[in-house]
Motif scaffolding. Structure first.
Motif, short mmCIF file in Angstrom:
data_model
loop_
_atom_site.label_atom_id
_atom_site.label_comp_id
_atom_site.label_asym_id
_atom_site.label_seq_id
_atom_site.Cartn_x
_atom_site.Cartn_y
_atom_site.Cartn_z
N TRP A 1 8.30 -98.86 -35.43
CA TRP A 1 8.56 -97.58 -36.06
C TRP A 1 9.81 -96.84 -35.58
O TRP A 1 10.17 -95.82 -36.17
CB TRP A 1 7.35 -96.65 -35.88
N ALA A 2 10.46 -97.32 -34.51
CA ALA A 2 11.65 -96.61 -34.02
C ALA A 2 12.75 -96.57 -35.07
O ALA A 2 13.35 -95.52 -35.35
CB ALA A 2 12.17 -97.27 -32.74
N GLY A 3 13.03 -97.71 -35.68
CA GLY A 3 14.06 -97.77 -36.71
C GLY A 3 13.69 -96.96 -37.94
O GLY A 3 14.53 -96.27 -38.54
N TRP B 1 13.86 -92.87 -26.94
CA TRP B 1 13.41 -94.26 -27.02
C TRP B 1 13.80 -95.05 -25.77
O TRP B 1 13.06 -95.93 -25.32
CB TRP B 1 13.96 -94.94 -28.27
N ALA B 2 14.97 -94.75 -25.20
CA ALA B 2 15.38 -95.42 -23.96
C ALA B 2 14.41 -95.09 -22.82
O ALA B 2 13.98 -95.97 -22.07
CB ALA B 2 16.80 -95.00 -23.59
N LEU B 3 14.04 -93.80 -22.70
CA LEU B 3 13.09 -93.40 -21.67
C LEU B 3 11.72 -94.04 -21.91
O LEU B 3 11.04 -94.46 -20.96
CB LEU B 3 12.96 -91.88 -21.62
N LEU C 1 15.28 -88.92 -39.45
CA LEU C 1 16.55 -88.37 -38.98
C LEU C 1 17.70 -88.64 -39.93
O LEU C 1 18.82 -88.16 -39.70
CB LEU C 1 16.87 -88.96 -37.59
N GLY C 2 17.46 -89.43 -40.98
CA GLY C 2 18.50 -89.67 -41.99
C GLY C 2 19.58 -90.63 -41.58
O GLY C 2 20.68 -90.62 -42.14
N ALA C 3 19.33 -91.50 -40.60
CA ALA C 3 20.34 -92.48 -40.17
C ALA C 3 20.41 -93.64 -41.15
O ALA C 3 19.47 -93.88 -41.93
CB ALA C 3 19.99 -92.99 -38.78
N ASP C 4 21.52 -94.38 -41.10
CA ASP C 4 21.65 -95.57 -41.95
C ASP C 4 20.89 -96.73 -41.31
O ASP C 4 20.55 -96.69 -40.12
CB ASP C 4 23.13 -95.94 -42.12
N PRO C 5 20.61 -97.81 -42.07
CA PRO C 5 19.81 -98.92 -41.54
C PRO C 5 20.40 -99.56 -40.29
O PRO C 5 19.66 -99.94 -39.37
CB PRO C 5 19.77 -99.91 -42.71
N ALA C 6 21.73 -99.69 -40.23
CA ALA C 6 22.35 -100.29 -39.05
C ALA C 6 22.07 -99.46 -37.81
O ALA C 6 21.78 -99.99 -36.72
CB ALA C 6 23.86 -100.44 -39.26
N THR C 7 22.14 -98.16 -37.94
CA THR C 7 21.84 -97.28 -36.81
C THR C 7 20.36 -97.36 -36.44
O THR C 7 19.99 -97.29 -35.26
CB THR C 7 22.22 -95.83 -37.14
N VAL D 1 18.70 -98.22 -32.69
CA VAL D 1 17.68 -97.45 -31.95
C VAL D 1 16.69 -98.40 -31.29
O VAL D 1 16.34 -98.25 -30.11
CB VAL D 1 16.97 -96.46 -32.88
N TYR D 2 16.22 -99.38 -32.05
CA TYR D 2 15.30 -100.36 -31.47
C TYR D 2 15.97 -101.13 -30.33
O TYR D 2 15.35 -101.40 -29.29
CB TYR D 2 14.80 -101.34 -32.54
N THR D 3 17.23 -101.49 -30.51
CA THR D 3 17.95 -102.23 -29.48
C THR D 3 18.04 -101.43 -28.20
O THR D 3 17.90 -101.97 -27.09
CB THR D 3 19.37 -102.59 -29.98
N VAL D 4 18.26 -100.12 -28.32
CA VAL D 4 18.31 -99.25 -27.14
C VAL D 4 16.99 -99.31 -26.38
O VAL D 4 16.96 -99.44 -25.14
CB VAL D 4 18.64 -97.80 -27.56
N PHE D 5 15.89 -99.24 -27.09
CA PHE D 5 14.57 -99.34 -26.46
C PHE D 5 14.41 -100.67 -25.74
O PHE D 5 13.98 -100.74 -24.58
CB PHE D 5 13.49 -99.18 -27.54
N PHE D 6 14.78 -101.76 -26.41
CA PHE D 6 14.60 -103.10 -25.89
C PHE D 6 15.44 -103.32 -24.64
O PHE D 6 14.97 -103.91 -23.65
CB PHE D 6 15.00 -104.10 -26.97
N VAL D 7 16.68 -102.87 -24.67
CA VAL D 7 17.57 -103.04 -23.51
C VAL D 7 17.05 -102.26 -22.31
O VAL D 7 17.02 -102.78 -21.18
CB VAL D 7 19.01 -102.59 -23.87
#
Length: 468
Positions: A283-285, A365-367, A292-298, A302-308
Motif C-alpha cells: 500500500w505504500a505506492g 516509510w523509511a522510519l 498524495l497525488g504522486a505519479d506511478p514512478a514516484t 516510496v516502496y524502494t525507500v522502505f525496502f532500503v
C-alpha cells in the motif's frame, strides 16, 4: 564461522528462490490468463500450503534437526519452481502452487531453527544479518528475472533454468548445513555421571498470586527444576549435578519451555511486524499515488525507500541488539515504526504543497522500514534460547505468517469501505503494540532461558526479591 557462512548463503539463496516465483507471476498470469481473481486464488493456495506445513516442520526439526530438514526441503523447494513453469492451465498451476507453498513453509521454519542453532553456538546474534541477506537475494533475483524477461526470455524456460540452478546450489549448501549441525552436536552434547550425593530442595512461594519457584539441585539423574514466574513461563532442568547419566543440553544448558499463551503472544508480535511490513509492500505506492497525488514512478520509489531502510537496519540490527539489549532494541524498533506510520498519516492532512507532503510520507516509510526490520529476527532469535525451539518457532511462525496474510487484506477492505488513511491506522496501532507489549514479553523469554542456564542462582535471586 563455517556454520554462519552456510546459513547466510542458505538465506540468500532462499531470497533468490522467492524472487524467481514472485517476479515471474505477471508473466505467468499473461501466459495462462488468470486475471485478478485467479491471481488472488493462486496466492491464497500458496499461503494455505505454507500454513499447513509450518506446524509439521517443527516436529520434523525436532526429529532431524534444522540442518537435516534444510538438506531435504531446500533443494525440493527450488525444484518445485518447475511445477508452475510446466503447468498447462490454472488447475495444474494451483496444485503446483500448493506444493510450492508447503515446501516454502518447511523451508522457512528449517532456516529459522538452523539459524538459531548457529547463533547459539557462536554466542552472538546473527538473525538480523541473515534476514538482510535474504532481502539482498530477493532483490538480486528479482533484478535478474526482470532483465531476462525484458531480453525476451520465455518465462517457462526462465523458471526451469532457475529451478535447476537453485536446486543444485541448495543441495550443496544444505549438505554443508547438515555437516555443520553434526559437528556442533558432537561438540556441545554430553553426559554427566557419578553417584548420587544427596538432594537439597528449596521452595519459595510468595509475592503475587500464582508465583511459585521451586528448585532441586543435585541428586539422581532426572531431577527437575521448575520455575514459574507470574504464571507466564516454566522451566525444566534435568540433573543439575551428579546422578547417573544425567544429560544436559547444548553448552551445559538446561531445557526451558514457554507456555502456549506466551508463544501465542510472540506470534501476535511477529504478526504485527509482518502486517506493518506488508502494509508498506502492498500500500505504500498506492498511498503515494492516490492520497498524495504522486505519479506511478514516484509511488514505486516510496516502496524502494522502505525496502532500503529495512535492509540497512537488518545488517546493523545484530550490533544494535548486542549494544542496547533486547528490551531497549525492541522498544526502539516499535517506537520508530510507530513514528514512521504517524508521519505517513500526517502527510495526508498537512496543509502544504505536494512535494512537502510526499517528503513527509517518504520519511515515514523509511522510519517504518527501519523499525520493523529487527522485530521478527529478535523474536526468532530469542525462541532459540528455550527448549522445544523447533516446535515453538513453527507455532510462532504460523501465527505470525497468518497475521501477515490477513493484515494486508483487512487493510484493503477498510480502504475500500472507508479510506486508505484510516486503513493505515491498523499497522500504526500494531507498531505501537510492539513498542508497548513486546519488551516485557521478551523479558519473560530471557528470564526463562536464564533460569534454565543457572537455576539455583535464579531461585536465590527470586527468593531475595520476594523477602526484601
Amino acid at each position: 564461522m563455517a556454520g554462519r557462512g552456510t546459513i547466510t548463503l542458505c538465506y540468500g539463496l532462499t531470497g533468490v528462490t522467492n524472487a524467481v516465483w514472485a517476479a515471474t507471476l505477471p508473466a505467468t498470469d499473461a501466459r495462462l490468463g488468470l486475471g485478478p481473481g485467479g491471481l488472488g486464488a493462486l496466492l491464497m493456495v500458496l499461503a494455505a500450503g505454507s500454513l499447513v506445513a509450518m506446524p509439521v516442520a517443527g516436529r520434523l526439526c525436532d526429529r532431524w534437526s534444522g540442518g537435516g530438514l534444510l538438506r531435504v526441503c531446500a533443494p525440493a523447494a527450488a525444484l518445485a519452481l518447475a511445477g508452475p513453469a510446466l503447468a498447462a492451465g490454472p488447475g495444474p498451476l494451483m496444485v503446483s502452487a500448493a506444493l510450492l507453498g508447503a515446501l516454502f513453509g518447511l523451508l522457512n521454519v528449517a532456516l529459522s531453527v538452523q539459524a538459531v542453532a548457529v547463533e547459539r553456538g557462536l554466542g552472538r546474534p546473527i538473525m538480523a544479518t541473515v534476514h538482510g541477506t535474504w532481502t539482498l537475494g530477493a532483490v538480486a533475483g528479482g533484478a535478474l528475472v526482470t532483465a531476462a524477461l525484458r531480453a525476451g526470455a520465455d518465462v517457462r524456460v526462465l523458471m526451469l533454468v532457475g529451478a535447476t540452478a537453485l536446486t543444485a546450489a541448495m543441495a550443496a549448501v544444505g549438505g554443508a548445513a547438515m555437516a555443520a549441525t553434526r559437528a556442533t552436536a558432537g561438540t556441545t552434547t554430553g553426559t554427566t555421571g557419578g553417584t548420587t550425593t544427596g538432594t537439597t530442595s528449596e521452595t519459595v512461594t510468595g509475592g503475587t498470586a500464582g508465583t511459585t519457584v521451586e528448585a532441586t539441585v543435585g541428586g539422581a539423574a532426572g531431577t527437575t527444576v521448575g520455575v514459574t514466574v507470574g504464571g507466564a513461563v516454566r522451566t525444566t532442568v534435568g540433573a543439575a549435578r551428579g546422578g547417573a547419566g544425567g544429560v544436559r543440553g547444548a553448552e551445559g544448558r538446561g531445557v526451558a519451555r514457554l507456555r502456549p499463551g506466551v508463544l501465542a503472544m510472540l506470534g501476535v508480535i511477529g504478526a504485527a511486524a509482518f502486517v506493518a511490513e506488508g502494509a508498506a509492500t502492498d500500500w505504500a505506492g498506492v498511498h503515494a499515488t492516490r492520497v498524495l497525488g504522486a505519479d506511478p514512478a514516484t509511488g514505486s520509489l516510496v516502496y524502494t525507500v522502505f525496502f532500503v531502510a529495512m535492509t540497512l537496519v537488518r545488517f546493523a540490527g545484530d550490533a544494535v541488539r548486542t549494544r542496547l539489549g533486547v528490551r531497549v532494541t525492541i522498544r526502539l524498533a516499535g517506537a520508530t515504526a510507530t513514528a514512521g506510520y504517524g508521519l505517513v498519516l500526517l502527510a495526508g492532512v498537512l496543509p502544504v504543497g505536494a512535494a512537502v507532503r510526499l517528503g513527509c510520507a517518504m520519511a515515514g516509510w523509511a522510519l517504518s522500514g527501519a523499525g520493523v526490520a529487527v522485530v521478527w529476527p529478535v523474536v526468532a532469535s530469542l525462541l532459540g534460547t528455550v527448549g522445544g525451539a523447533a516446535r515453538g518457532l513453527s507455532a510462532v511462525t504460523t501465527v505470525s505468517y497468518g497475521g501477515g496474510l490477513v493484515g494486508p487484506a483487512l487493510i484493503g477492505y477498510v480502504a475500500t469501505t472507508a479510506s486508505l488513511p484510516l486503513a493505515l491506522v491498523i499497522p500504526a496501532a500494531l507498531a505501537l503494540l510492539v513498542a508497548v507489549a513486546a519488551p516485557p514479553l521478551l523479558d519473560a523469554v530471557v528470564t526463562t532461558a536464564a533460569a534454565a542456564d543457572h537455576p539455583a542462582a535464579h531461585v536465590r535471586a527470586v527468593a531475595s526479591r520476594r523477602t526484601s
